[in-house]
Design a protein around this motif. Structure first.
Motif, PDB file in Angstrom:
ATOM      1  N   THR A 299       0.830  -1.193   0.000  1.00  0.00           N
ATOM      2  CA  THR A 299       0.000   0.000   0.000  1.00  0.00           C
ATOM      3  C   THR A 299       0.871   1.251   0.000  1.00  0.00           C
ATOM      4  N   GLU A 300       0.319   2.306  -0.541  1.00  0.00           N
ATOM      5  CA  GLU A 300       1.003   3.601  -0.530  1.00  0.00           C
ATOM      6  C   GLU A 300       0.466   4.498   0.577  1.00  0.00           C
ATOM      7  N   ASP A 301      -0.369   3.944   1.441  1.00  0.00           N
ATOM      8  CA  ASP A 301      -0.998   4.727   2.508  1.00  0.00           C
ATOM      9  C   ASP A 301       0.072   5.217   3.489  1.00  0.00           C
ATOM     10  N   ALA A 302       0.332   6.514   3.495  1.00  0.00           N
ATOM     11  CA  ALA A 302       1.410   7.087   4.315  1.00  0.00           C
ATOM     12  C   ALA A 302       1.109   6.981   5.809  1.00  0.00           C
ATOM     13  N   ASP A 303      -0.152   7.207   6.213  1.00  0.00           N
ATOM     14  CA  ASP A 303      -0.502   7.117   7.630  1.00  0.00           C
ATOM     15  C   ASP A 303      -0.258   5.713   8.164  1.00  0.00           C
ATOM     16  N   TYR A 304      -0.546   4.749   7.360  1.00  0.00           N
ATOM     17  CA  TYR A 304      -0.339   3.353   7.756  1.00  0.00           C
ATOM     18  C   TYR A 304       1.149   3.036   7.857  1.00  0.00           C
ATOM     19  N   ARG A 305       1.887   3.396   6.851  1.00  0.00           N
ATOM     20  CA  ARG A 305       3.307   3.049   6.813  1.00  0.00           C
ATOM     21  C   ARG A 305       4.112   3.811   7.863  1.00  0.00           C
ATOM     22  N   ASN A 306       3.589   4.960   8.300  1.00  0.00           N
ATOM     23  CA  ASN A 306       4.332   5.776   9.261  1.00  0.00           C
ATOM     24  C   ASN A 306       3.762   5.715  10.676  1.00  0.00           C
ATOM     25  N   ASP A 307       2.806   4.833  10.908  1.00  0.00           N
ATOM     26  CA  ASP A 307       2.215   4.751  12.246  1.00  0.00           C
ATOM     27  C   ASP A 307       3.302   4.428  13.275  1.00  0.00           C
ATOM     28  N   PRO A 308       3.453   5.250  14.315  1.00  0.00           N
ATOM     29  CA  PRO A 308       4.560   5.071  15.264  1.00  0.00           C
ATOM     30  C   PRO A 308       4.517   3.749  16.031  1.00  0.00           C
ATOM     31  N   LEU A 309       3.332   3.304  16.452  1.00  0.00           N
ATOM     32  CA  LEU A 309       3.262   2.054  17.208  1.00  0.00           C
ATOM     33  C   LEU A 309       3.617   0.853  16.338  1.00  0.00           C
ATOM     34  N   LEU A 310       3.136   0.861  15.110  1.00  0.00           N
ATOM     35  CA  LEU A 310       3.453  -0.246  14.210  1.00  0.00           C
ATOM     36  C   LEU A 310       4.940  -0.287  13.890  1.00  0.00           C
ATOM     37  N   ASN A 311       5.530   0.869  13.698  1.00  0.00           N
ATOM     38  CA  ASN A 311       6.961   0.905  13.392  1.00  0.00           C
ATOM     39  C   ASN A 311       7.805   0.499  14.603  1.00  0.00           C
ATOM     40  N   GLN A 312       7.316   0.781  15.793  1.00  0.00           N
ATOM     41  CA  GLN A 312       8.040   0.349  16.995  1.00  0.00           C
ATOM     42  C   GLN A 312       8.135  -1.166  17.070  1.00  0.00           C
ATOM     43  N   ILE A 313       7.001  -1.844  16.814  1.00  0.00           N
ATOM     44  CA  ILE A 313       7.003  -3.305  16.915  1.00  0.00           C
ATOM     45  C   ILE A 313       7.757  -3.934  15.753  1.00  0.00           C
ATOM     46  N   ILE A 314       7.771  -3.276  14.602  1.00  0.00           N
ATOM     47  CA  ILE A 314       8.540  -3.791  13.462  1.00  0.00           C
ATOM     48  C   ILE A 314      10.036  -3.694  13.739  1.00  0.00           C
ATOM     49  N   GLN A 315      10.444  -2.574  14.337  1.00  0.00           N
ATOM     50  CA  GLN A 315      11.874  -2.371  14.617  1.00  0.00           C
ATOM     51  C   GLN A 315      12.355  -3.191  15.810  1.00  0.00           C
TER      52      GLN A 315
END
Length: 532
Positions: free
Chosen positions: A220-236
């Motif tokens: 997806t190109e959805d910026a809000d989704y790709r930049n969500d802080p909580l999701l990025n925390q768990i990915i990292q």
């Protein structure tokens, strides 16, 4: 000309005034729906309001729409099954002049000319008479309806549909957004990922969940989704401590849709006696359909022809539709979990995996049987079938009130891993994930994957138990196993100390399956002229 128009108008009015005859008599009652609204209201926080919209109509081709499927939540709470509707439930009584109310529904207005083309409409008067609402209006009246959403401490609503178009439904959503001063709509991708992490993720499946989220973001190109802080925390940092922190933050700051779904899911996951009557019918008639297909199947038949038998039996018993697109896959096609093309012209001497369930008055069955089209399992097919059967039997033993939902999949994985190891298909138990690629269970009801919130089984929940093994061509094992796919799925009603298999009428034991395959169906005698 004027006389002609008047005559046409009177004819249309007469057409719509005639009551529909010979309708089923076992629909859910308006008292049932009123009871569900009151049950939802009891769970609402003080000074709160809930808003539920219809699903949009969806285009099939040009100016033709798909058969309409109502929003299950709206149907559950109101009985309304048409597009362009909106239900508002208040925690406390509201005042409008000398009127007091704690719920209001907005429905499509009557339109005699359109109704002759596209079917009868309930209208506001019908919503009062047939659905039992004291306060009912047409959708056009919502714009001027006096309501101060800002006076409520909590407003609950689901994620707005992103395909509502530019018609009446979108107009209602826009009006609601203005009245409630909703500046930014919730992002469905973010909410779905948050729900996944908060409600169904543990340290044991964290890696799988993170992989799913990463794959979803990549598509997806959805910026809000790709930049969500909580999701990025768990990915990292995909570790147990980060998961606990992310889950805590999600639960401490629920969005309106998360709060709404928490409440509605807590109701829908426990089936009432009225719902169980319909679920039993849906599951029983689906099981009969499976048995009839077993009797009818031959190697020369097509996947589509088998699908047609399911359709026919379902309709014969009064089911309106299937609960999901039927899956009828022969050989390697069965290795595709959601194979819905069903277009192989012959099933040949292969295993045929059939995952098909009816929808009866909104309630979906979900049954899978896997059978050899030639009537007998080969030694390899038999070995895989018996292993899947064993896994299902072991899970059945722990399906009862109090069992953690995750334990069902743990038990399934243990049995399948040991069995595949003994057959020499895998070298280490951890490799079971190559051939067992889904969870073993989900809830069942108005949605085939029904809403739920409780991580522990409770009495009167209805769930599936569906272990499966899928060995596609090219897998790193002996080629004799290739293109064998087996899934056995049954629908279970949870009891205090055990369970009831509602789909028992569909043969499941290997010996019973082969005995049924040896029988003949009346449909085998049906002959049709050849096409030129």
């Amino acid at each position: 000309m004027n006389k002609y128009i008047i005559g046409l108008w009177l004819f249309v009015l007469s057409f719509n005034a005639n009551a529909q005859h010979n309708l089923p008599g076992d629909f859910l009652s308006k008292e049932f729906h009123a009871g569900r609204r009151e049950a939802y209201r009891q769970k609402m926080p003080e000074n709160s309001v809930a808003v539920i919209f219809s699903f949009p109509e969806r285009v099939f081709s040009n100016d033709v729409t798909y058969s309409y499927h109502p929003n299950p939540d709206l149907y559950y709470l109101s009985g309304y099954k048409e597009p362009d509707g909106m239900l508002i439930i208040f925690k406390e009584m509201q005042k409008n002049g000398d009127r007091s109310y704690n719920e209001v529904i907005f429905v499509r207005s009557r339109n005699p000319l359109l109704e002759q083309w596209t079917g009868r409409r309930l209208g506001a008067d019908g919503a009062k008479k047939d659905l039992g609402f004291a306060y009912a209006f047409t959708t056009e009246q919502f714009k001027t309806f006096e309501i101060d959403f800002n006076g409520f401490k909590s407003i609950q609503y689901d994620i707005f549909p992103d395909d509502a178009g530019s018609g009446t439904l979108q107009s209602m959503i826009n009006t609601f957004s203005e009245k409630a001063q909703i500046k930014k709509r919730e992002n469905k991708y973010v909410i779905q990922a948050h729900n996944l992490l908060a409600n169904s993720t543990s340290p044991s499946n964290l890696a799988n969940r993170v992989s799913r989220i990463k794959a979803s973001m990549a598509n997806t190109e959805d910026a809000d989704y790709r930049n969500d802080p909580l999701l990025n925390q768990i990915i990292q940092n995909p570790d147990e401590a980060t998961l606990a922190m992310v889950q805590k933050k999600i639960k401490e700051n629920p969005s309106p849709s998360q709060e709404y779904n928490k409440l509605i899911s807590s109701l829908r996951e426990i089936k009432t006696p009225e719902e169980l009557v319909l679920l039993r019918k849906s599951i029983q008639l689906s099981a009969i359909a499976h048995k009839e297909v077993m009797k009818a199947i031959t190697p020369a038949m097509s996947e589509s022809e088998l699908t047609g038998i399911f359709h026919y039996v379902h309709k014969r018993y009064g089911a309106m539709d299937e609960g999901y697109p039927p899956i009828v896959g022969a050989g390697g096609n069965g290795c595709i979990l959601h194979y819905i093309e069903n277009n192989a012209t012959k099933v040949d001497n292969q295993l045929v995996l059939m995952d098909v369930g009816s929808e009866y008055h909104g309630y979906s069955a979900d049954i899978t049987r896997t059978v050899p089209a030639n009537g007998k399992f080969s030694p390899e097919q038999k070995a895989i079938y018996q292993l899947v059967y064993k896994a299902q039997e072991e899970v059945f033993k722990i399906v009862k009130e109090g069992t953690p939902f995750r334990d069902l999949n743990v038990k399934t994985t243990e049995v399948l891993a040991q069995g595949l190891l003994e057959l020499g298909i895998i070298k280490e138990k951890k490799d079971v994930s190559r051939y067992y690629i889904h969870g073993v269970s989900h809830h069942l009801g108005l949605d085939v994957h029904d809403k739920n919130i409780t991580p522990v089984l409770k009495e009167n929940m209805v769930i599936t138990v569906e272990p499966g093994i899928y060995i596609p061509k090219g897998s790193p094992c002996d080629p004799k196993w290739w293109d064998i796919a087996v899934r056995i799925e049954d629908d279970l009603l949870i009891g205090k100390s055990g369970n009831e298999n509602l789909s028992v009428a569909a043969p499941r034991k290997l010996e019973e399956v082969e005995a049924t395959l040896a029988q003949k169906s009346a449909l085998n005698n049906l002959t049709l002229p050849k096409l030129k």
